[in-house]
Design a protein around this motif. Structure first.
Motif, PDB file in Angstrom:
ATOM      1  N   ILE A 311       2.591   2.741  -3.883  1.00 24.13           N
ATOM      2  CA  ILE A 311       2.135   4.129  -3.981  1.00 24.13           C
ATOM      3  C   ILE A 311       3.303   5.022  -4.391  1.00 24.13           C
ATOM      4  O   ILE A 311       3.154   5.944  -5.191  1.00 24.13           O
ATOM      5  CB  ILE A 311       1.533   4.577  -2.643  1.00 24.13           C
ATOM      6  CG1 ILE A 311       0.269   3.750  -2.384  1.00 24.13           C
ATOM      7  CG2 ILE A 311       1.219   6.066  -2.647  1.00 24.13           C
ATOM      8  CD1 ILE A 311      -0.369   3.985  -1.046  1.00 24.13           C
ATOM      9  N   PHE A 428      -1.857   0.039  -1.507  1.00 24.84           N
ATOM     10  CA  PHE A 428      -2.305   0.801  -2.668  1.00 24.84           C
ATOM     11  C   PHE A 428      -3.727   0.380  -3.050  1.00 24.84           C
ATOM     12  O   PHE A 428      -4.607   1.207  -3.270  1.00 24.84           O
ATOM     13  CB  PHE A 428      -1.332   0.579  -3.837  1.00 24.84           C
ATOM     14  CG  PHE A 428      -1.472   1.578  -4.964  1.00 24.84           C
ATOM     15  CD1 PHE A 428      -2.276   2.712  -4.833  1.00 24.84           C
ATOM     16  CD2 PHE A 428      -0.801   1.391  -6.159  1.00 24.84           C
ATOM     17  CE1 PHE A 428      -2.399   3.638  -5.868  1.00 24.84           C
ATOM     18  CE2 PHE A 428      -0.919   2.303  -7.203  1.00 24.84           C
ATOM     19  CZ  PHE A 428      -1.723   3.415  -7.053  1.00 24.84           C
ATOM     20  N   LEU A 442      -3.993   9.099  -0.892  1.00 27.66           N
ATOM     21  CA  LEU A 442      -2.587   8.876  -1.253  1.00 27.66           C
ATOM     22  C   LEU A 442      -1.659   9.633  -0.299  1.00 27.66           C
ATOM     23  O   LEU A 442      -0.638   9.116   0.145  1.00 27.66           O
ATOM     24  CB  LEU A 442      -2.323   9.339  -2.691  1.00 27.66           C
ATOM     25  CG  LEU A 442      -2.988   8.519  -3.796  1.00 27.66           C
ATOM     26  CD1 LEU A 442      -2.836   9.210  -5.146  1.00 27.66           C
ATOM     27  CD2 LEU A 442      -2.391   7.116  -3.855  1.00 27.66           C
TER      28      LEU A 442
END
Ligand code: ATP
Ligand code: MG
Ligand code: ZN
Length: 503
Positions: A311, A428, A442
């Motif tokens: 990420i 992710f 996120l």
């Protein structure tokens, strides 16, 4: 409001207000406090060491991870009229390096890769100088689990002490709590001030697209390159793919496109980066070798051919977009196999038992304990660079113990590293397949909640929140299309009339 700071801001940079967080970070540094700062990509972190540089004595030493990033920073500072700035990196010839090192006292800002500090000559010269500020840019690279394996980062704390313990400033856009802790420990910071701001970039709309095949993604990438308002970047998982996609886009659109990856000559890479920044190229197909820290203000879209391995990497890469604050878009494409392919790639970084034994035996026979030399010899014996770096580093860490233990410890370390990488891929992937707000998802990785007041309106948030991608298409293309439609209508009418006339 501090008058002197604002005057410096206006005088050297021509800006009239600080961006969020900048002033506090600068104040902290000026008060001689070790400082850890997190501002989003494009948040203006460079200014946080440049302004203190102008207001204090001594050299500002900036540790920076990437060649492209150093070049970009140095170029920008030179364009603003700062002559006392240089970067020491692998593209310079021996003579050029000597030249800079010999004249160090005439510089105010020096950018170095951590590897460059392995040079005794440079270390000695730096030790003899006054260092006013010790900056670590992209400080998330410090973490052992950071974006690439860079053992030299673990020595930064020692080096800083050798330089007489100058004030330290660690800057990043993408650190988790654990990475921040690693940073404090590695740099030997004492009672640092933390200035942690949101990682969110509200002006970058987030689109996720699932496709069935690699070919479908390629077709879509060309379509997006053709229709989205540029300039743009297309991130590809392999060097080969950057070349293939660039070729396809060149054949099928009018875009001025180039590819960029770590296998290219450093001179070519710099040229392409510069042409892109100057607006002579519309689109770059690149690997992760391009990106981190690069400041081109008007990038309007970033496409990912498949998810990057973490990420953090994704946030860094999309963070190249919209640095002027204008609306921009990120399109992340994925297929169900992507995560498996990544896991496979990570596995290939590991060692088979027999292979590990072979290289450990080689290491034992080598007469030196110089990390760099050992690594080079392993590479000569056929080991790829990252693997050579890891193996040498862990070997030196445990070599004092009995040899059975050494093998066990090294093996465990290497396995831990793989496990951690696979974990990052999974973290992710979970967020990619999740159907809730992608932005929130996120941010949660960085322990952050989306601030509703500050968040973009849902139509500019993400594909889960009802984003309209057509808003990011080329305006002039729209006009062309409209014009075509107009002419089509005119022709239709004429045709119709002619037909009517014939009847
Ligand atoms: N106070 C300010 N007012 C207006 N623009 C600013 C200000 N401070 C910085 N900028 C501009 O913002 C842009 C981004 O700055 P910078 O490259 O330092 O970001 P960054 O935080 O280092 O991002 P990254 O994490 O991607 O490296 C630059 O073009 C810079 O000139
Ligand atoms: Mg930066
Ligand atoms: Zn959303």
């Amino acid at each position: 409001m501090d008058k002197q700071l604002h005057q410096t801001l206006a005088r050297y940079f021509g800006y009239h207000a600080f961006k969020e967080g900048q002033e506090d970070i600068i104040q902290s540094v000026l008060h001689q406090k070790d400082t850890v700062a997190m501002l989003p990509t494009g948040g203006g972190k460079s200014l946080c060491y440049q302004i203190p540089g102008y207001l204090t004595d001594g050299l500002v030493l900036i540790i920076s991870p990437l060649l492209s990033l150093m070049e970009d920073q140095v170029e920008r500072m030179k364009m603003r009229g700062e002559k006392r700035v240089a970067a020491l990196n692998s593209t310079l010839s021996f003579r050029e390096k000597q030249q800079i090192i010999r004249h160090l006292p005439s510089y105010k800002f020096l950018f170095v890769a951590p590897e460059a500090l392995m040079s005794e000559v440079l270390l000695e010269q730096l030790k003899s100088m006054q260092i006013g500020l010790f900056v670590v840019d992209e400080a998330h690279c410090i973490s052992e689990w950071g974006h690439d394996f860079r053992p030299e980062y673990s020595k930064l704390g020692e080096w800083r002490e050798a330089f007489g313990h100058p004030v330290a400033l660690a800057l990043t856009a993408t650190a988790t709590k654990q990475t921040l802790i690693d940073t404090v420990q590695t740099l030997h910071l004492q009672h640092p001030e933390f200035h942690i701001h949101s990682v969110n970039r509200p002006n970058i709309a987030l689109v996720k697209e699932v496709h069935d095949t690699k070919e479908a993604k390629e077709k879509r990438a060309i379509e997006l390159a053709d229709t989205l308002q540029g300039p743009g970047l297309i991130y590809c998982p392999t060097r080969q793919m950057t070349e293939d996609i660039a070729q396809l886009v060149k054949q099928q659109t009018h875009e001025r496109v180039e590819f960029y990856h770590g296998g290219m000559d450093a001179g070519d890479r710099m040229l392409i980066q510069q042409q892109f920044i100057n607006g002579q190229i519309d689109l770059i197909c690149c690997t992760s070798a391009f990106g981190m820290g690069i400041d081109k203000s008007d990038i309007r879209f970033v496409i990912h051919m498949s998810p990057p391995q973490s990420i953090e990497a994704f946030m860094q890469e999309i963070g190249r977009a919209g640095r002027d604050g204008q609306a921009s878009v990120s399109v992340l494409m994925y297929t169900e196999e992507d995560a498996d392919i990544q896991r496979h790639l990570i596995q290939t970084e590991g060692f088979e038992d027999s292979e590990l034994d072979f290289f450990l035996a080689q290491l034992k026979q080598m007469p030196t304990i110089d990390e760099k030399k050992l690594r080079e010899q392993l590479m000569e014996a056929g080991l790829q660079e990252t693997r050579a770096r890891m193996l040498t580093h862990y070997y030196l860490m445990y070599q004092a113990g009995p040899s059975q233990l050494l093998r066990k410890e090294v093996k465990e370390k290497l396995q831990d590293r793989q496990t951690e990488k696979v974990r990052k891929v999974r973290q992710f992937q979970e967020r990619i397949v999740d159907r809730s707000c992608f932005r929130q998802s996120l941010l949660s990785y960085f322990d952050e909640q989306l601030d509703q007041k500050e968040s973009s309106s849902s139509q500019h948030c993400c594909s889960s929140c009802g984003l309209v991608l057509s808003e990011y298409e080329k305006k002039d293309q729209q006009l062309e299309l409209n014009e075509m439609k107009h002419w089509k209508t005119v022709l239709d009418r004429m045709f119709h009339r002619t037909k009517e006339a014939q009847h």
